[in-house]
Design a protein around this motif. Sequence first.
Motif, PDB file in Angstrom:
ATOM      1  N   MET A 181       0.827  -1.211   0.000  1.00 16.91           N
ATOM      2  CA  MET A 181       0.000   0.000   0.000  1.00 16.91           C
ATOM      3  C   MET A 181       0.857   1.253   0.000  1.00 16.91           C
ATOM      4  N   ALA A 182       1.909   1.256   0.814  1.00 19.93           N
ATOM      5  CA  ALA A 182       2.795   2.420   0.855  1.00 19.93           C
ATOM      6  C   ALA A 182       3.442   2.630  -0.508  1.00 19.93           C
ATOM      7  N   HIS A 183       3.864   1.542  -1.144  1.00 19.66           N
ATOM      8  CA  HIS A 183       4.485   1.615  -2.470  1.00 19.66           C
ATOM      9  C   HIS A 183       3.531   2.242  -3.496  1.00 19.66           C
ATOM     10  N   LEU A 184       2.245   1.931  -3.368  1.00 18.13           N
ATOM     11  CA  LEU A 184       1.248   2.458  -4.303  1.00 18.13           C
ATOM     12  C   LEU A 184       0.679   3.806  -3.865  1.00 18.13           C
ATOM     13  N   GLY A 185       1.168   4.308  -2.721  1.00 12.19           N
ATOM     14  CA  GLY A 185       0.707   5.608  -2.245  1.00 12.19           C
ATOM     15  C   GLY A 185      -0.713   5.580  -1.716  1.00 12.19           C
ATOM     16  N   LEU A 186      -1.130   4.447  -1.173  1.00  4.61           N
ATOM     17  CA  LEU A 186      -2.492   4.310  -0.670  1.00  4.61           C
ATOM     18  C   LEU A 186      -2.518   4.418   0.842  1.00  4.61           C
ATOM     19  N   GLU A 187      -3.427   5.223   1.347  1.00  4.51           N
ATOM     20  CA  GLU A 187      -3.628   5.373   2.785  1.00  4.51           C
ATOM     21  C   GLU A 187      -5.121   5.344   3.059  1.00  4.51           C
ATOM     22  N   PRO A 188      -5.720   4.150   3.035  1.00  7.55           N
ATOM     23  CA  PRO A 188      -7.176   4.091   3.224  1.00  7.55           C
ATOM     24  C   PRO A 188      -7.591   4.517   4.618  1.00  7.55           C
ATOM     25  N   ASP A 189      -8.697   5.192   4.692  1.00  9.13           N
ATOM     26  CA  ASP A 189      -9.297   5.577   5.964  1.00  9.13           C
ATOM     27  C   ASP A 189     -10.256   4.469   6.360  1.00  9.13           C
ATOM     28  N   SER A 190      -9.931   3.752   7.430  1.00 12.43           N
ATOM     29  CA  SER A 190     -10.754   2.610   7.806  1.00 12.43           C
ATOM     30  C   SER A 190     -12.177   3.007   8.164  1.00 12.43           C
ATOM     31  N   ARG A 191     -12.420   4.281   8.427  1.00 11.77           N
ATOM     32  CA  ARG A 191     -13.785   4.703   8.734  1.00 11.77           C
ATOM     33  C   ARG A 191     -14.622   4.841   7.483  1.00 11.77           C
ATOM     34  N   GLN A 192     -13.957   4.830   6.302  1.00  9.57           N
ATOM     35  CA  GLN A 192     -14.672   4.972   5.051  1.00  9.57           C
ATOM     36  C   GLN A 192     -14.296   3.815   4.134  1.00  9.57           C
TER      37      GLN A 192
END
Length: 199
Positions: A181-192
Amino acid sequence: MTREYTSTLTKAGFLFARLLKGYQISMSTYREFRGLSYIDFPADYCLVDIETTGLIPANDDIIEIGAVMCSGGEISGQFQTLVKPQCRNGIFVDSFIQNLTGITNEMLSDAPEAQTALANFAEFLGGSVIVGYNVSFDVNFLYDGFMKYLKHPLTNNFIDVLRISRRLCADLPSRGIDSVMAHLGLEPDSRQFGRSMCC
């Protein structure tokens, strides 16, 4: 859904969509006694994650099942249940598993029996393609649980996002879900987590 599933399913859903958009890879591998392992992008699928008492299906038990059904880019259903495992030495789970999963012996004491939990999950899942990160692990536990308690195999086809990340992020030193995820620049918000898992 519990905190663990919200986070894990969010990550798996984000990675699944990100890794496969723009890729149409037609490849499958046959695994004896279970569904096919695909690398493909279906319109409808079910994100699945389980927690267990250990790593070996023959010796350990499922203690939680979480799933989110995605149809045409939208969430169409959610499923979550604790599962009462076998009691060993007067406890359901040891302190290591409690710390890892956040699931306590008290929580499991009132959980549905495995047969009931798995039957409910099987009804929710139907014939859907299963998607998850390192989901081969989950499929093996579910397959054995289906055979033991429901007297039939889990035959659903499945897509392992870890397998896809190995092909598309081959240069990464670690393929843990957080590293990819870090490699792909993803930081999902677990609330959404909802829509992000399906699109």
